[in-house]
Enzyme design. Sequence first.
Site, PDB file in Angstrom:
ATOM      1  N   HIS A 152       0.837  -1.204   0.000  1.00 55.17           N
ATOM      2  CA  HIS A 152       0.000   0.000   0.000  1.00 55.17           C
ATOM      3  C   HIS A 152       0.867   1.247   0.000  1.00 55.17           C
ATOM      4  O   HIS A 152       2.077   1.169   0.204  1.00 55.17           O
ATOM      5  CB  HIS A 152      -0.923   0.029   1.238  1.00 55.17           C
ATOM      6  CG  HIS A 152      -0.179   0.105   2.540  1.00 55.17           C
ATOM      7  ND1 HIS A 152       0.153  -1.008   3.274  1.00 55.17           N
ATOM      8  CD2 HIS A 152       0.301   1.159   3.252  1.00 55.17           C
ATOM      9  CE1 HIS A 152       0.790  -0.652   4.370  1.00 55.17           C
ATOM     10  NE2 HIS A 152       0.909   0.663   4.390  1.00 55.17           N
ATOM     11  N   HIS A 200      -5.980  -1.588   3.916  1.00 50.63           N
ATOM     12  CA  HIS A 200      -5.773  -0.369   3.115  1.00 50.63           C
ATOM     13  C   HIS A 200      -4.957  -0.671   1.873  1.00 50.63           C
ATOM     14  O   HIS A 200      -3.965  -1.385   1.907  1.00 50.63           O
ATOM     15  CB  HIS A 200      -5.161   0.786   3.911  1.00 50.63           C
ATOM     16  CG  HIS A 200      -3.886   0.468   4.631  1.00 50.63           C
ATOM     17  ND1 HIS A 200      -3.507  -0.798   4.951  1.00 50.63           N
ATOM     18  CD2 HIS A 200      -2.907   1.269   5.090  1.00 50.63           C
ATOM     19  CE1 HIS A 200      -2.355  -0.762   5.588  1.00 50.63           C
ATOM     20  NE2 HIS A 200      -1.959   0.468   5.683  1.00 50.63           N
ATOM     21  N   HIS A 214       4.650   7.377   2.759  1.00 49.54           N
ATOM     22  CA  HIS A 214       5.428   6.143   2.657  1.00 49.54           C
ATOM     23  C   HIS A 214       4.730   5.150   1.742  1.00 49.54           C
ATOM     24  O   HIS A 214       3.553   5.298   1.433  1.00 49.54           O
ATOM     25  CB  HIS A 214       5.618   5.497   4.045  1.00 49.54           C
ATOM     26  CG  HIS A 214       4.374   4.905   4.640  1.00 49.54           C
ATOM     27  ND1 HIS A 214       3.536   5.602   5.484  1.00 49.54           N
ATOM     28  CD2 HIS A 214       3.813   3.664   4.515  1.00 49.54           C
ATOM     29  CE1 HIS A 214       2.530   4.818   5.852  1.00 49.54           C
ATOM     30  NE2 HIS A 214       2.666   3.644   5.278  1.00 49.54           N
ATOM     31  N   HIS A 246       0.911  -0.630  14.814  1.00 49.90           N
ATOM     32  CA  HIS A 246      -0.078   0.413  14.571  1.00 49.90           C
ATOM     33  C   HIS A 246      -1.387   0.031  15.267  1.00 49.90           C
ATOM     34  O   HIS A 246      -1.784  -1.144  15.221  1.00 49.90           O
ATOM     35  CB  HIS A 246      -0.410   0.522  13.079  1.00 49.90           C
ATOM     36  CG  HIS A 246       0.688   1.022  12.214  1.00 49.90           C
ATOM     37  ND1 HIS A 246       1.343   2.210  12.428  1.00 49.90           N
ATOM     38  CD2 HIS A 246       1.232   0.501  11.083  1.00 49.90           C
ATOM     39  CE1 HIS A 246       2.239   2.390  11.464  1.00 49.90           C
ATOM     40  NE2 HIS A 246       2.202   1.378  10.651  1.00 49.90           N
ATOM     41  N   TYR A 255       9.075   1.898  10.174  1.00 54.67           N
ATOM     42  CA  TYR A 255       9.255   2.934   9.157  1.00 54.67           C
ATOM     43  C   TYR A 255      10.739   3.220   9.034  1.00 54.67           C
ATOM     44  O   TYR A 255      11.432   3.351  10.044  1.00 54.67           O
ATOM     45  CB  TYR A 255       8.567   4.239   9.569  1.00 54.67           C
ATOM     46  CG  TYR A 255       7.061   4.278   9.420  1.00 54.67           C
ATOM     47  CD1 TYR A 255       6.413   3.684   8.345  1.00 54.67           C
ATOM     48  CD2 TYR A 255       6.297   4.965  10.343  1.00 54.67           C
ATOM     49  CE1 TYR A 255       5.032   3.766   8.213  1.00 54.67           C
ATOM     50  CE2 TYR A 255       4.917   5.052  10.227  1.00 54.67           C
ATOM     51  CZ  TYR A 255       4.295   4.446   9.153  1.00 54.67           C
ATOM     52  OH  TYR A 255       2.944   4.531   9.030  1.00 54.67           O
ATOM     53  N   GLU A 265       8.116   1.319   4.488  1.00 59.28           N
ATOM     54  CA  GLU A 265       7.622   0.595   5.663  1.00 59.28           C
ATOM     55  C   GLU A 265       7.715  -0.898   5.371  1.00 59.28           C
ATOM     56  O   GLU A 265       7.497  -1.331   4.240  1.00 59.28           O
ATOM     57  CB  GLU A 265       6.151   0.964   5.926  1.00 59.28           C
ATOM     58  CG  GLU A 265       5.522   0.190   7.067  1.00 59.28           C
ATOM     59  CD  GLU A 265       4.035   0.507   7.294  1.00 59.28           C
ATOM     60  OE1 GLU A 265       3.343   0.905   6.332  1.00 59.28           O
ATOM     61  OE2 GLU A 265       3.573   0.339   8.438  1.00 59.28           O
TER      62      GLU A 265
HETATM   63 FE   FE2 Z   1       1.598   1.905   6.021  1.00 52.86          FE
END
Ligand code: FE2
Length: 308
Positions: A152, A200, A214, A246, A255, A265
């Site tokens: 993503h 996502h 990112h 997260h 990251y 990431e």
């Molecule tokens: Fe991400």
Amino acid sequence: MGKTSAVIRLGYVHLRVTDLEDARNHYSNTLGMEVVHEEPGKLWLKCWDEWDHHSLVLEEGGVGLIKAGYKVEDTEALADFEHRSQQFGATTGRFSAGENHKVGDGVRITLPSEHTLELYTDMEFVGTDTGAINPEAWPRNARGVGTHWIDHALISVDDPPLIERFMTEVLDFQPAERAIESIEHPNLIGSWMSCGESPHDLAFIKGPNGKLHHFAYHLEDWGAILRAGDIFSMDDVPVDIGPTRHGITRGTTIYFFDPAGNRNEVFAGLGYRVHRDFPTINWTADQLAKGIFYHARELNEAFTSVFT
Ligand SMILES: [Fe+2]
């Protein structure tokens, strides 16, 4: 309820880097991608578990995102997305097969956030490194981190509600998770949007138009995230944050930065699947730091200020 999107997934990221040889070393030796094609000033790379020709194009000269490509189901869907983008007021254009190496015809959309999104239906199929007949679990000769696939991208946009509306109304994405000011004042700060069952496929947060926060590589699990962190120390890769988790998406993460300063990431643990009846999760601004870095519960300086 979300509609099924004819967008399949993020197919490629096309990125500027300051020094092509430094970038080759980072993406190929440290992360383990394979260089599948090169031309003066440009490299094309793929991960071992990707089956299309490439997922990353690096272009020497500067830093930041040139464009991102999303693969869609068929030419009817392409034409439909083109039409709906125009109705929304976005600028569109067509590109021909070969204009992007090994990529077929497509539609180029300039989002209201000034990002360039390319939609295409075909890229040359080459297969994964483990193949599709009685495959082994992973390739024995994987280098470095051994990233599985590009998963993503997260971009920054000046007008989050407008971009969420575009992604929903034009491309049939649905928000899995959102960041809002408060329950009383639900002004949108960011949105993590899905076109399939992954939490996502494209996310955005409030920030300068046209920029990249990112893009992320999928890894197998938390153990692989820890091992990636070890390799970043061995290879002197600047780490932004992690290993941590997260709150948003529940993914485990690190990251870090490529030699040009683009944020990457590594990400594991798809926390859940986004079914079409998935109820959107909202994070309020006072808890957003916990949503982003679940353990530290505070945002570091770089996270909110470094966009490329
Ligand atoms: Fe991400």
